[in-house]
Design an enzyme around this catalytic site. Structure first.
Site, PDB file in Angstrom:
ATOM      1  N   LEU A  37       0.850  -1.191   0.000  1.00 35.83           N
ATOM      2  CA  LEU A  37       0.000   0.000   0.000  1.00 35.83           C
ATOM      3  C   LEU A  37       0.889   1.245   0.000  1.00 35.83           C
ATOM      4  O   LEU A  37       1.980   1.235   0.573  1.00 35.83           O
ATOM      5  CB  LEU A  37      -0.879   0.023   1.250  1.00 35.83           C
ATOM      6  CG  LEU A  37      -2.164  -0.813   1.227  1.00 35.83           C
ATOM      7  CD1 LEU A  37      -2.820  -0.777   2.597  1.00 35.83           C
ATOM      8  CD2 LEU A  37      -3.125  -0.348   0.147  1.00 35.83           C
ATOM      9  N   GLY A  38       0.412   2.302  -0.590  1.00 37.58           N
ATOM     10  CA  GLY A  38       1.205   3.541  -0.619  1.00 37.58           C
ATOM     11  C   GLY A  38       1.842   3.813  -1.961  1.00 37.58           C
ATOM     12  O   GLY A  38       2.289   4.925  -2.227  1.00 37.58           O
ATOM     13  N   GLY A  39       1.907   2.765  -2.805  1.00 32.81           N
ATOM     14  CA  GLY A  39       2.412   2.944  -4.164  1.00 32.81           C
ATOM     15  C   GLY A  39       3.849   3.408  -4.232  1.00 32.81           C
ATOM     16  O   GLY A  39       4.631   3.255  -3.279  1.00 32.81           O
ATOM     17  N   ILE A  52      13.781  13.561 -10.345  1.00 33.56           N
ATOM     18  CA  ILE A  52      14.395  12.393  -9.698  1.00 33.56           C
ATOM     19  C   ILE A  52      15.909  12.501  -9.816  1.00 33.56           C
ATOM     20  O   ILE A  52      16.644  12.318  -8.841  1.00 33.56           O
ATOM     21  CB  ILE A  52      13.909  11.068 -10.354  1.00 33.56           C
ATOM     22  CG1 ILE A  52      12.418  10.882 -10.084  1.00 33.56           C
ATOM     23  CG2 ILE A  52      14.722   9.878  -9.834  1.00 33.56           C
ATOM     24  CD1 ILE A  52      11.832   9.607 -10.647  1.00 33.56           C
ATOM     25  N   GLY A  84      12.200  10.204 -16.977  1.00 35.36           N
ATOM     26  CA  GLY A  84      10.748  10.340 -16.971  1.00 35.36           C
ATOM     27  C   GLY A  84      10.043   9.031 -16.644  1.00 35.36           C
ATOM     28  O   GLY A  84      10.678   7.976 -16.538  1.00 35.36           O
ATOM     29  N   ASP A 120      -0.966   9.236 -11.663  1.00 39.55           N
ATOM     30  CA  ASP A 120      -0.003   9.216 -12.768  1.00 39.55           C
ATOM     31  C   ASP A 120      -0.545   8.562 -14.034  1.00 39.55           C
ATOM     32  O   ASP A 120      -0.065   8.843 -15.134  1.00 39.55           O
ATOM     33  CB  ASP A 120       1.280   8.464 -12.364  1.00 39.55           C
ATOM     34  CG  ASP A 120       2.155   9.275 -11.428  1.00 39.55           C
ATOM     35  OD1 ASP A 120       1.695  10.351 -10.971  1.00 39.55           O
ATOM     36  OD2 ASP A 120       3.284   8.847 -11.136  1.00 39.55           O
ATOM     37  N   HIS A 152       6.465  36.227  12.325  1.00 40.31           N
ATOM     38  CA  HIS A 152       7.833  36.778  12.258  1.00 40.31           C
ATOM     39  C   HIS A 152       8.648  36.201  13.411  1.00 40.31           C
ATOM     40  O   HIS A 152       8.146  36.140  14.531  1.00 40.31           O
ATOM     41  CB  HIS A 152       7.783  38.296  12.375  1.00 40.31           C
ATOM     42  CG  HIS A 152       9.169  38.903  12.434  1.00 40.31           C
ATOM     43  ND1 HIS A 152       9.967  39.005  11.317  1.00 40.31           N
ATOM     44  CD2 HIS A 152       9.887  39.379  13.487  1.00 40.31           C
ATOM     45  CE1 HIS A 152      11.117  39.557  11.669  1.00 40.31           C
ATOM     46  NE2 HIS A 152      11.106  39.782  12.974  1.00 40.31           N
TER      47      HIS A 152
HETATM   48  P1  NAI Z   1      11.457  14.318 -15.491  1.00 40.74           P
HETATM   49  O1  NAI Z   1      10.498  14.370 -16.610  1.00 40.74           O
HETATM   50  O2  NAI Z   1      11.332  15.253 -14.349  1.00 40.74           O
HETATM   51  O3  NAI Z   1      12.957  14.501 -16.065  1.00 40.74           O
HETATM   52  C1  NAI Z   1      13.502  13.688 -17.071  1.00 40.74           C
HETATM   53  C2  NAI Z   1      14.627  14.431 -17.759  1.00 40.74           C
HETATM   54  O4  NAI Z   1      15.363  13.526 -18.564  1.00 40.74           O
HETATM   55  C3  NAI Z   1      14.162  15.545 -18.668  1.00 40.74           C
HETATM   56  O5  NAI Z   1      14.750  16.765 -18.278  1.00 40.74           O
HETATM   57  C4  NAI Z   1      14.598  15.084 -20.075  1.00 40.74           C
HETATM   58  O6  NAI Z   1      14.964  16.153 -20.901  1.00 40.74           O
HETATM   59  C5  NAI Z   1      15.786  14.187 -19.738  1.00 40.74           C
HETATM   60  N1  NAI Z   1      16.100  13.166 -20.759  1.00 40.74           N
HETATM   61  C6  NAI Z   1      15.240  12.306 -21.362  1.00 40.74           C
HETATM   62  N2  NAI Z   1      15.915  11.477 -22.215  1.00 40.74           N
HETATM   63  C7  NAI Z   1      17.233  11.808 -22.140  1.00 40.74           C
HETATM   64  C8  NAI Z   1      18.429  11.318 -22.770  1.00 40.74           C
HETATM   65  N3  NAI Z   1      18.412  10.306 -23.657  1.00 40.74           N
HETATM   66  N4  NAI Z   1      19.615  11.902 -22.448  1.00 40.74           N
HETATM   67  C9  NAI Z   1      19.645  12.927 -21.542  1.00 40.74           C
HETATM   68  N5  NAI Z   1      18.549  13.417 -20.936  1.00 40.74           N
HETATM   69  C10 NAI Z   1      17.356  12.867 -21.212  1.00 40.74           C
HETATM   70  O7  NAI Z   1      11.446  12.797 -15.001  1.00 40.74           O
HETATM   71  P2  NAI Z   1      12.026  12.105 -13.686  1.00 40.74           P
HETATM   72  O8  NAI Z   1      13.050  12.941 -13.047  1.00 40.74           O
HETATM   73  O9  NAI Z   1      12.384  10.724 -14.125  1.00 40.74           O
HETATM   74  O10 NAI Z   1      10.777  12.072 -12.730  1.00 40.74           O
HETATM   75  C11 NAI Z   1       9.620  11.311 -13.093  1.00 40.74           C
HETATM   76  C12 NAI Z   1       8.359  11.828 -12.458  1.00 40.74           C
HETATM   77  O11 NAI Z   1       8.421  11.705 -11.058  1.00 40.74           O
HETATM   78  C13 NAI Z   1       8.163  13.285 -12.792  1.00 40.74           C
HETATM   79  O12 NAI Z   1       6.956  13.402 -13.494  1.00 40.74           O
HETATM   80  C14 NAI Z   1       8.076  13.960 -11.477  1.00 40.74           C
HETATM   81  O13 NAI Z   1       6.963  14.837 -11.431  1.00 40.74           O
HETATM   82  C15 NAI Z   1       7.930  12.864 -10.436  1.00 40.74           C
HETATM   83  N6  NAI Z   1       8.751  13.187  -9.263  1.00 40.74           N
HETATM   84  C16 NAI Z   1       8.445  14.278  -8.502  1.00 40.74           C
HETATM   85  C17 NAI Z   1       9.234  14.628  -7.433  1.00 40.74           C
HETATM   86  C18 NAI Z   1       8.905  15.840  -6.658  1.00 40.74           C
HETATM   87  O14 NAI Z   1       7.823  16.382  -6.818  1.00 40.74           O
HETATM   88  N7  NAI Z   1       9.795  16.346  -5.816  1.00 40.74           N
HETATM   89  C19 NAI Z   1      10.394  13.843  -7.052  1.00 40.74           C
HETATM   90  C20 NAI Z   1      10.657  12.756  -7.936  1.00 40.74           C
HETATM   91  C21 NAI Z   1       9.836  12.440  -8.976  1.00 40.74           C
END
Ligand code: NAI
Length: 454
Positions: A35-37, A183, A265, A305, A438
Site C-alpha cells: 500500500l502507498g504505491g 528524480i 521520466g 499518474d 515573524h
Molecule cells: P522528469 O520528466 O522530471 O525529467 C527527465 C529528464 O530527462 C528531462 O529533463 C529530459 O529532458 C531528460 N532526458 C530524457 N531522455 C534523455 C536522454 N536520452 N539523455 C539525456 N537526458 C534525457 O522525469 P524524472 O526525473 O524521471 O521524474 C519522473 C516523475 O516523477 C516526474 O513526473 C516527477 O513529477 C515525479 N517526481 C516528482 C518529485 C517531486 O515532486 N519532488 C520527485 C521525484 C519524482
C-alpha cells in the site's frame, strides 16, 4: 456489490478509498504490492528520508560557521537505508490503518478487469470476483526506459532506476545520472553530498524541466561548486558496461559511472490489467479524463499518474477526491491553476503558478519582483550560504498573483501559502493584508509584495 472498485493503492487510489469509505460507500481497493504505491515505497517518502540524512551530514560538516565544533563526522549509508525502511514501514502501516478505519476492503492481489456490463464492472483478484458500480483506475506509472543502446541489458545491474537507487547500501564512487529532471536532481544532490562524484547528463539546455530559468542556473551553480558535473544539450546515445556515451554539440563524449541512474521520466501503467476491455480512451499512453476525472466510459474514473500530465502525488490526492465526489454526485472539478512543484535539493526549489516566460507566451503582461532571500531576517539568521532567491510575478492587468518561484530552505513549505493566494485570486491589496509570522523565511513573500507599486 461494491459501490466502488479501486485498482491501485498509491496516493490516488488510497485517498479515493479513504474518502469513499468515510462517505459510507462500500469500497474494495486492489493492490498487488505494498500500500502507498511508488510515493510511499520508492519515491517521495524514502527519497526525503535519505535527503534529510544527507542534509544533516552536510550541515554537521559546515557547522563551524555556526560556532559548533564537530569532529569525525561520518556517514553510514546502511544505517540511513535502515532508517528509510523504518519510515516507509511506519507510513505504509498508517495507510493500512486508515483503510481499516474507513471500512475499505483491501485486496492484496493483482487485479484484472474482467467485464464491463451496462450497470456494473467485474474485477478478479486472488481467485475471486468482485462486482462494483463504479471503477477508479489508479495504477500509477513506471520508469520510462528510453531507446538508448545497451540500457535494457544493464537495467537492474549497474543501470538503475528510482527503485534501486533508494536501496544502495554503498555510496558509488562515481554516479552518472541520465536526465536532469526531478528524480535525477534529488538523487544527484544526495549522492554528491555523501561522497559520490556525480555527473548529470541532460538533453535540454537547462536542468529541472519547467523551473524558472534563472533559478535553474543558480541551483546548478550550487552543485557545481560542490564538484558536480553537468552536461547540458547532451543526449545519451549508448551505455556499454560502465561507460555512458553522449552527444553534445556534434561531438561524442564518454563518462564512466559505477552506477548509472536512469531518470528520464515515467510513463502511465495502462497495460497488464485488462484496461482494454473497458474501451476507455487512451492518448499518448495516458488515460484521457475530464476535469471531473471521468474517462470516456461512464462510471469509470482515472486518477494519479495513469492520466499523465503532472505525475505528482499531491495532484493524485486531489484527483482521488474529485473522482469520489463525482461518484457521490457532488459537483467537484480539478483546478490546475495552483499546483506546486518542489525539488527537494539543498537548498530546496519550489514554485507555483506561472513563470515570466509562460505569462509572455500567453500574451499576458506581468510585473516581477525578485528579492534575495537575505531580505528575510530568519534566512540570514539560519544560513551562511546567502544564495537564495524569491521571485514574485503579478498579472499586471488584474493585480493578482500569477506565480512565485523560490530557492531557499523551507521553500516547499512557503509555497503552500502562495498557492492559496493564486487559487483564491487574491489582489495585491488583499495579499498585503495577510499577517505572516515573524521571523519566518516565508516572510520574503510579504516583503516582495510590498515592492510592487499598487
Ligand atoms: P522528469 O520528466 O522530471 O525529467 C527527465 C529528464 O530527462 C528531462 O529533463 C529530459 O529532458 C531528460 N532526458 C530524457 N531522455 C534523455 C536522454 N536520452 N539523455 C539525456 N537526458 C534525457 O522525469 P524524472 O526525473 O524521471 O521524474 C519522473 C516523475 O516523477 C516526474 O513526473 C516527477 O513529477 C515525479 N517526481 C516528482 C518529485 C517531486 O515532486 N519532488 C520527485 C521525484 C519524482
Amino acid at each position: 456489490m461494491y459501490d466502488v472498485l479501486i485498482i491501485g493503492g498509491g496516493p490516488g487510489g488510497y485517498i479515493a478509498a479513504e474518502r469513499a469509505g468515510q462517505a459510507g460507500l462500500k469500497v474494495a481497493l486492489f493492490e498487488k504490492n505494498s500500500l502507498g504505491g511508488v510515493c510511499l515505497n520508492e519515491g517521495c517518502i524514502p527519497s526525503k528520508a535519505l535527503l534529510n540524512s544527507s542534509k544533516l551530514y552536510s550541515h554537521a560538516k559546515d557547522s563551524s560557521a555556526f560556532g559548533i565544533t564537530s569532529e569525525n563526522v561520518s556517514f553510514d549509508p546502511s544505517r540511513v537505508i535502515k532508517r528509510k525502511r523504518k519510515v516507509v514501514k511506519k507510513l505504509v502501516a498508517g495507510v493500512a490503518q486508515a483503510m481499516k478505519t474507513s471500512d475499505v476492503d483491501v485486496i492484496a492481489s493483482e487485479a484484472e478487469i474482467e467485464t464491463a456490463a451496462a450497470d456494473h464492472f467485474v474485477v478478479s483478484a486472488g481467485g475471486e470476483s468482485f462486482s462494483g458500480k463504479n471503477l477508479i483506475i489508479a495504477t500509477g506509472s513506471e520508469p520510462l526506459v528510453p531507446p538508448i543502446e545497451g540500457v535494457r541489458e544493464h537495467l537492474g545491474s549497474n543501470v538503475i532506476t528510482n527503485r534501486e537507487i533508494l536501496e544502495l547500501e554503498d555510496v558509488p564512487e562515481k554516479l552518472v545520472v541520465i536526465g536532469g529532471g526531478v528524480i535525477g536532481l534529488e538523487m544527484a544532490c544526495y549522492y554528491q553530498t555523501v561522497g559520490s562524484q556525480v555527473t548529470v547528463i541532460e538533453m535540454l539546455d537547462h536542468i529541472a524541466g519547467n523551473i524558472d530559468p534563472e533559478i535553474g542556473k543558480r541551483l546548478q551553480a550550487v552543485y557545481e561548486k560542490q564538484g558536480m558535473k553537468f552536461h547540458l544539450n547532451a543526449r545519451v546515445m549508448s551505455v556499454s558496461g560502465n561507460d555512458v556515451t553522449f552527444e553534445q554539440d556534434g561531438e561524442t563524449h564518454t563518462v564512466t559511472g559505477d552506477k548509472i541512474l536512469l531518470s528520464t521520466g515515467r510513463r502511465p501503467v495502462t497495460q497488464g490489467y485488462g484496461l482494454e476491455k473497458l474501451g476507455v480512451e487512451v492518448e499518448r499512453g495516458a488515460i484521457v479524463v475530464n476535469d471531473k476525472c471521468e474517462t470516456s466510459v461512464p462510471h469509470v474514473y482515472a486518477v494519479g499518474d495513469v492520466v499523465g500530465g503532472y505525475m505528482l502525488a499531491h495532484v493524485a490526492y486531489r484527483e482521488g477526491e474529485v473522482a469520489v465526489n463525482n461518484i457521490l454526485n457532488i459537483n467537484d472539478r480539478m483546478s490546475t491553476a495552483a499546483i506546486p512543484s518542489v525539488i527537494y535539493t539543498d537548498p530546496e526549489v519550489a514554485w507555483v503558478g506561472k513563470s515570466e516566460q509562460e505569462m509572455e507566451s500567453l500574451g499576458r503582461e506581468s510585473k516581477v519582483v525578485e528579492l534575495p532571500m537575505s531580505f528575510a531576517g530568519r534566512y540570514v539568521a539560519e544560513t551562511e550560504r546567502g544564495n537564495g532567491i524569491c521571485k514574485v510575478i503579478l498579472d499586471a492587468k488584474t493585480n493578482t498573483l500569477a506565480g512565485v518561484h523560490i530557492m531557499s530552505q523551507y521553500a516547499s513549505e512557503i509555497i503552500l501559502a502562495c498557492g492559496v493566494m493564486i487559487e483564491e485570486e487574491m489582489t495585491l491589496e488583499e495579499m498585503q493584508k495577510i499577517i505572516f509570522p515573524h521571523p519566518t523565511v516565508g516572510e520574503i513573500v510579504r516583503e516582495a509584495l510590498f515592492k510592487f507599486e499598487n
